[in-house]
Design an enzyme around this catalytic site. Sequence first.
Site, short mmCIF file in Angstrom:
data_model
loop_
_atom_site.label_atom_id
_atom_site.label_comp_id
_atom_site.label_asym_id
_atom_site.label_seq_id
_atom_site.Cartn_x
_atom_site.Cartn_y
_atom_site.Cartn_z
N HIS A 254 0.88 -1.14 -0.07
CA HIS A 254 0.02 -0.05 -0.08
C HIS A 254 0.67 1.28 0.07
CE1 HIS A 254 -3.97 -2.22 1.66
NE2 HIS A 254 -3.84 -2.23 0.30
N ASP B 21 0.86 4.17 1.29
CA ASP B 21 1.30 4.90 2.48
C ASP B 21 2.20 3.86 3.33
OD1 ASP B 21 -0.52 2.81 2.94
OD2 ASP B 21 -1.11 3.62 4.95
N GLU C 197 1.04 -0.86 14.49
CA GLU C 197 -0.18 0.01 14.07
C GLU C 197 -1.14 0.09 14.96
OE1 GLU C 197 -3.36 -0.32 12.65
OE2 GLU C 197 -3.35 -2.35 12.05
#
Length: 277
Positions: free
Chosen positions: A69, A71, A202
């Site tokens: 991804h 990001d 995260e």
Amino acid sequence: MTIETLVLGAGQEVGKSCVVVTINGKRIMFDCGMHMGETDHRRYPDFQRISDSGDFNNALSCVIITHFHLDHVGALPYFTEVCGYSGPIYMTYPTKALSPLMLEDYRKVMVDRRGEEEQFTSDHIVECMKKVIALDLRQTVQVDEDLQIRAYYAGHVIGAAMFYAKVGDTEMVYTGDYNMTPDRHLGAAQIDRLRLDLLITESTYATTIRDSRYAREREFLKAVHKCVSSGGKVLIPTFALGRAQELCILLDDYWERMNLKVPIYFSSGLNHFLFNI
């Protein structure tokens, strides 16, 4: 034992994941992402904070990318081909296969469609990926005589990994994005029982209590069925590779169980998936 952590992105924000960890003199960059909501210098991590002189090859032991991804990988071609980093870069085989597709699609959208200034070229993407060393899940890699790393299955999207790093007797894990609930095409994250000195995880939904996956799927399918049964059309934009495939499997299974004949159309763009039911 000395551990220092430098957060260059995704600290109290969603996007631009990039954390540099120093363990007993070894410096590891975990992820090299871009912020999709910014159009100025804030789009990329502030790499100058790693090295004032810009000598990133001597400043870093390696770069580790958790998944494809943007990001998490979107700034990598800029860091290697514009900023000049040429050291080792590690990611799983699926991440290495899908990252250039995501990066090229992003470049086309930003430059060709929106007319923004080009941050990196197609050739930059190709040259960047040549520097990548792919590894298997649970494969232990000896980066140098002091540093070893290992990837663990993270769920989330195909190829996503949590990374373990060890320098001497000091051990750490950086999760990237992970999912502890299995879905229709991916299992839950798996990792060994470890005694760590540092865990970086995260936490996007850390304080959010959500309904179960089954409850959310049931409400979604109920709303879709109600709309098409009354002659309506349903448009579903999904902005993440992986989520679109999950919705396809969910809808296809429901259509088969309910014997529905309404056609489902799938748009193939990487940045914008569209279902027209």
